[in-house]
Every structure is written in C-alpha cells, then in structure tokens.
Design an enzyme around this catalytic site. Structure first.
Site, PDB file in Angstrom:
ATOM      1  CE1 TYR A  60      -4.652   5.846  12.187  1.00  0.00           C
ATOM      2  CE2 TYR A  60      -4.735   6.735   9.950  1.00  0.00           C
ATOM      3  CZ  TYR A  60      -4.315   5.766  10.839  1.00  0.00           C
ATOM      4  OH  TYR A  60      -3.534   4.723  10.403  1.00  0.00           O
ATOM      5  CG  PHE A  70       0.393   9.373   5.379  1.00  0.00           C
ATOM      6  CD1 PHE A  70       0.187   8.141   5.974  1.00  0.00           C
ATOM      7  CD2 PHE A  70      -0.636   9.935   4.638  1.00  0.00           C
ATOM      8  CE1 PHE A  70      -1.018   7.473   5.831  1.00  0.00           C
ATOM      9  CE2 PHE A  70      -1.846   9.265   4.495  1.00  0.00           C
ATOM     10  CZ  PHE A  70      -2.040   8.030   5.094  1.00  0.00           C
ATOM     11  CG  ASP A  71       3.093   3.991   6.207  1.00  0.00           C
ATOM     12  OD1 ASP A  71       4.282   3.695   5.977  1.00  0.00           O
ATOM     13  OD2 ASP A  71       2.334   3.302   6.913  1.00  0.00           O
ATOM     14  CG  PHE A  92      -4.678   4.051   2.469  1.00  0.00           C
ATOM     15  CD1 PHE A  92      -3.433   3.818   3.033  1.00  0.00           C
ATOM     16  CD2 PHE A  92      -5.611   4.773   3.198  1.00  0.00           C
ATOM     17  CE1 PHE A  92      -3.136   4.274   4.309  1.00  0.00           C
ATOM     18  CE2 PHE A  92      -5.334   5.231   4.467  1.00  0.00           C
ATOM     19  CZ  PHE A  92      -4.095   4.987   5.030  1.00  0.00           C
ATOM     20  CE1 TYR A  95       0.687   1.847   4.192  1.00  0.00           C
ATOM     21  CE2 TYR A  95       1.087  -0.510   4.428  1.00  0.00           C
ATOM     22  CZ  TYR A  95       1.228   0.784   4.896  1.00  0.00           C
ATOM     23  OH  TYR A  95       1.926   1.024   6.045  1.00  0.00           O
ATOM     24  CB  ILE A 151      -8.270   2.945   9.833  1.00  0.00           C
ATOM     25  CG1 ILE A 151      -7.825   2.690   8.388  1.00  0.00           C
ATOM     26  CG2 ILE A 151      -7.223   3.719  10.616  1.00  0.00           C
ATOM     27  CD1 ILE A 151      -7.579   3.945   7.581  1.00  0.00           C
TER      28      ILE A 151
END
Length: 569
Positions: free
Chosen positions: A106, A60-61, A123, A50, A80
């Site tokens: 979040y 961010f990731d 995502f 992902y 999540i």
C-alpha cells in the site's frame, strides 16, 4: 499476465525454505507444497484463504475468521501487486507466507487505520482453487471461464462436426436459447446460434464445460433477434452469458488435396502409427451408395478382408483413406467417382454400382503389418526391395500407368540412396540399379510432360556416368520440349559419337532439325510482323519513301539472319 518471478528457483522450492521472487523484495516461504504443476494465470478467478499481519505480528485481516474464502481475478489490479505476483507462483492446495514490501503493497499512503504508510506486510495464503478465464478474441469480446476441464489435449478443427449442449441468457438472466439434453450437432466452420459458439468450441477439449461472457459483436450485434416460437427476443447490442459443453466431435480429414476423399472418424484408433505403402492391412467394411443401398460388405460375418496398400487391390479412394487410419479406428469414408469406379458400371459383392457413383464406406482398420522401412533392413534386403520396386514400376509403365510407375522408381531409389553400408560388390549392383531406376523414372516424366524433372533425373545419372547414351538421349528429348535446342543438339551429337548406329538417337536428331526449322519460321514471321507494323507507322507519319525502303531492306536482312541462324544443319 503477472511476471513469473523466479520460476526456476520456485520449481526447486522446498517446504520451510524462503526465496525471493523478482527484484523488488517480495519473499515467499513455502509452508506446504501444492498439487500438480499448473499455476493460475492472468484473468483467472482464484479462491484463497489468507491472514494478513504487520511485521510485529499484529493481524489486520483474515478470511479464515470470516469463514469464507476470498475470490478475485488474478493480474488485473483487483489486489495489491505483491498478491498478483506471489499467487501466480502457487499451485493448487499450496500454502505460503509472503513478505511484501511497501512498493508492492500500500506504499506511503497505507490503508485505513490498520495499515500504516510504508508498511511491510505478511500474508499467510492458501490457494484453494481457481477457475481459468481465457480471452478467446484479442478484443475481449469473448471471455471463457472453464467450469469443468475436458479430456485429453485435442481441440476441434474447422471441418470437424461437434456435438454441444448449451444455454444462452441475457445479463438479467432471461433464457433466450437452449438445446435439447442430447445436444445439437454442427460443423465448426458453419457455426450455430451466434459466432461466439463456433469460436469457443475451437478452443475446447472433449467434455469441457465453460461459461462464456459474450459481447454483442459476437452475439447478435446491433440488429438483435426477433422472438421466434419458444425463443425470446434478443435486444440490439445485448451481451450474452452462454453455458456451453462440448460433448464430443467427429474429426473430419480431407485425404486428397482436391477434397474428393473425406474421412470422418467415428471411433478413434490406437497409438500414432499408420500403414505405409506396401502394408498388409486387415479391415471390415460396409459400402453404400448415396441413396443408402448397400453394394458391398467385407469381413463382417467371417474372415477379415485383407489387401496391400498402394498395390491397386482396392479402389484408389479406399487405398488412400486406409493409409491415414490407426489400428482400431472406425471411420466413414466418402469417395468421389474419380477415386471410385468412375463412369463405369461395376458389380459389387452384393449389387451393381451405377456409373459416376459417390460411395461411402463405414470402415474399421482391424490391424496392419507395415512394410519394412529402409533403415530397418540389411543390405541384402535393401537390394531385393529396390529391385522389386523397379520391376513393379516397369510393369506399371507397360500398362500406361506412368504416375504410379514413377512412384515405384522413386521408392526403389530410397532403398539404395545411401551406399556406405554396402560391400564393394554390392555397390556395383547399386550403381546399375540406381541408374536404371532414375532413367526409367525420366521416361515416366517425359510421358507425364514433366520435362524439367526428366532432365534433372538424367543429369543425376550423367554426373556418375558421363557417357551414358540413354541418359543423353532422354535428356535431349526433354530439352527439345522445353525449347533448349542448343542443349538438345549437344546431347544428341555426344550420344551419336558414343553410339554411331543408335537408331533412336538418329530419329531424335531428325526430329530436332524439324523442330529448329519450325522454330525459325515462327521467329521469322514474328520479326516480319514486327517490322511491318513499324513500317506502317512510318508511312502514317508521312516519312519519305526512301526511309521505308531502307527499313524494308533491314527487315528482310534480319529475317534472313533468323532463317540461317542454324546453317550448321
């Protein structure tokens, strides 16, 4: 399990299309379609790649940047909610972009410095694979992780004999039990090592491999297990990790309700059809006694052995077993003496069969030709088949085989129970054939002491032919046995009106009179005993003699009423 949001629309989802999943703003853009039709479900360990981004494209990731897929357990809150809901809609190999609103991500708090509060996230996710995790017991005591899918769809039943290979470890990796490479065999309901193994194999397919996480109540409980030979001790309340493979199993079927004919499948047959009554079957077999001595063999060296099912051409147990086999099937049949040769000494093709012998046959059903079913026949064939079944029943009745005769009469009726397709001339034949088959069957039921069934069959005939003397006579016979004496009297008197010289009816009428007298005497005695007990109670209580006298008079009067209740006789 995560809700299957928008399943119908997802099934029609095309690459490049974006769809909303559920009612909370979760969106899915299908980038690349996946394989097959299966999707992961709650508890499955999924493996994904992902990349996570904010709406402005800030990354961010990313598991791709780390060079290692990310694994988690689906639907249990490890990620999540948007992931749980979204990934549950994906297939293996599928790639999709999910747009996840804050309430499914979040929320107001955000996550660290990279994800602000109330952030909508994107995502890019690729579902690489998943391992299915199933709860075998509702209390979570046995979790099953499928390592290798099994073949076909069938799973073992309680009476089946399974061949498994396993290795059991404690949580620290200590091996506490293992099987030889060839595996071990046991009956499912008997279990092996600990309860978890038999419970697990009930859910497994042939050649399936699993890893079981077993809590102590399905292992060795509070007692644990002492060390034995090369096996290590198992501490009290210990959990186990068991690697289990179901190599194969033998299906065990009980052919008769009393479990005296057992079929153990050695080789599965083809298709789904099995011989029906009257089928011509071709088989080969070896018959053995309990000590292993061969007493009979057919069809092994030359021409196959053939016989017709349900025609008493072989012993009952073999007849019943072959009717539950498929073409090409090889089975081991165990037959109790009741369904074999009973208490008679019999000669097989190779040697004597002692009385009361339990027999085993290794039997292969090479082929069979089914007897035509009624719906495959024209009207002429139906009439011919029904007539033949009735004649077969007559022969069996004369031989004293009333149960089998009854079965033949019932089959005769099946061929002609619907007469819409018959011509007017054929309907006349059908009417006679139906009446005679039902009445002959009623005679069987009387012999078998199934009196209510006999009465019903006669009533069926009388609904069409109200003046059928034989139906009235046989129904009266059934009524006499069930002590419906008034109904029996009515039927016999009606029959005598229709046929005054019928000797059988007259004999039955005489029998009925005797039955009535016997019944009345029993009733009189019953009332006499009842009043005797009552008068004794009165005496014991010191009641006046006059009361006893009056009671005795009442007793005698009621007894007279009973004895004279059929003064018409």
């Amino acid at each position: 399990m995560p809700p299957n949001f928008g399943a119908a629309s997802i099934d029609a989802h095309k690459e490049g299309q974006e769809r909303e999943i559920g009612k909370h703003g979760l969106k899915k853009l299908l980038v690349k379609a996946g394989e097959g039709w299966e999707r992961p479900s709650t508890g499955d360990e999924v493996k994904v790649h992902y990349t996570g981004m904010l709406l402005d494209g800030t990354e961010f990731d990313s598991s791709r940047d780390r060079g290692e897929p990310f694994s988690f357990k689906l639907g249990v809150g490890q990620v999540i909610k948007g992931w749980d809901h979204g990934i549950s809609t994906m297939r293996k190999g599928e790639s999709a972009t999910f747009t996840i609103p804050p309430e499914l991500a979040y929320g107001e708090a955000g996550a660290g410095p990279s994800i602000p509060g109330n952030a909508t996230l994107k995502f890019d996710v690729e579902l690489l694979s998943w391992d299915s995790i199933k709860e075998i017991c509702k209390d979570g005591g046995i979790l099953k992780k499928i390592v290798a899918e099994g073949r076909n769809w069938a799973t073992p039943k309680d009476d089946d004999e399974v061949l498994v290979r396993f290795e059991a470890k404690l949580e620290d990796g200590t091996v506490v039990a293992t099987t030889p490479l060839a595996g071990v065999e046991f009956r499912v309901t008997d279990g092996y090592l600990c309860p978890a193994i038999s419970k697990a194999v009930r859910t497994m397919k042939r050649e399936e491999k699993v890893i079981l996480t077993v809590k102590s109540q399905y292992g060795f409980g509070e007692a644990g297990k002492k060390a034995h030979g090369n096996e290590c001790a198992i501490p009290p309340n210990a959990s186990l990790i068991i690697s289990l493979e179901l190599l194969s199993w033998r299906v065990v079927d009980y052919i008769t309700p009393d479990r005296k004919v057992v079929k153990k499948i050695l080789k599965q047959g083809e298709g789904y059809e099995m011989p029906n009554d009257g089928s011509l079957v071709k088989v080969k077999y070896v018959g053995k006694l309990a000590n292993g001595r061969v007493f009979d063999e057919r069809g092994l060296a030359g021409e196959l052995f053939e016989f017709r099912v349900d025609e008493e051409q072989v012993i009952s147990g073999l007849d019943k077993a072959v009717s539950k086999m498929k073409k090409g099937e090889v089975s081991l049949i165990t037959i109790d003496p009741e369904y074999g040769y009973g208490n008679s000494v019999t000669r097989g093709s190779l040697s004597l069969i002692p009385a009361n012998s339990t027999l085993t046959y290794e039997l292969e059903l090479d082929s069979f030709v089914k007897e035509k079913d009624p719906w495959d026949m024209d009207t002429g064939e139906k009439l011919k088949a029904a007539g033949q079944k009735k004649e077969d029943g007559n022969a069996l009745f004369k031989a004293g085989k009333y149960q089998r005769a009854s079965s033949k009469y019932e089959k005769a009726i099946k061929y002609i129970q619907h007469d819409n397709s018959f011509s007017e001339e054929e309907k006349k034949v059908v009417k006679k054939l139906r009446a005679s088959s039902n009445l002959n069957n009623a005679a069987c039921k009387l012999k078998l002491k199934e009196y209510q069934e006999a009465a019903k069959l006669c009533t069926t005939v009388l609904q069409v032919e109200s003046q059928n003397v034989k139906a009235l006579y046989r129904r009266a016979q059934a009524y006499v046995e069930t002590l419906d004496l008034d109904l029996a009297e009515w039927d016999l008197r009606k029959a005598l009106e229709l046929d005054p010289n019928n000797r059988e009816v007259k004999v039955e009428l005489t029998r009925l009179k005797q039955k009535v007298c016997e019944y009345n005497k029993i009733q009189a005695k019953m009332y006499g005993n009842m009043f005797a007990r009552l008068s004794k109670k009165v005496e014991d209580r010191g009641t006046e003699v006059q009361e006893v006298s009056e009671l005795s008079k009442l007793q005698m009067a009621l007894a007279d009423i009973v004895l004279c209740s059929r003064s018409a006789w």
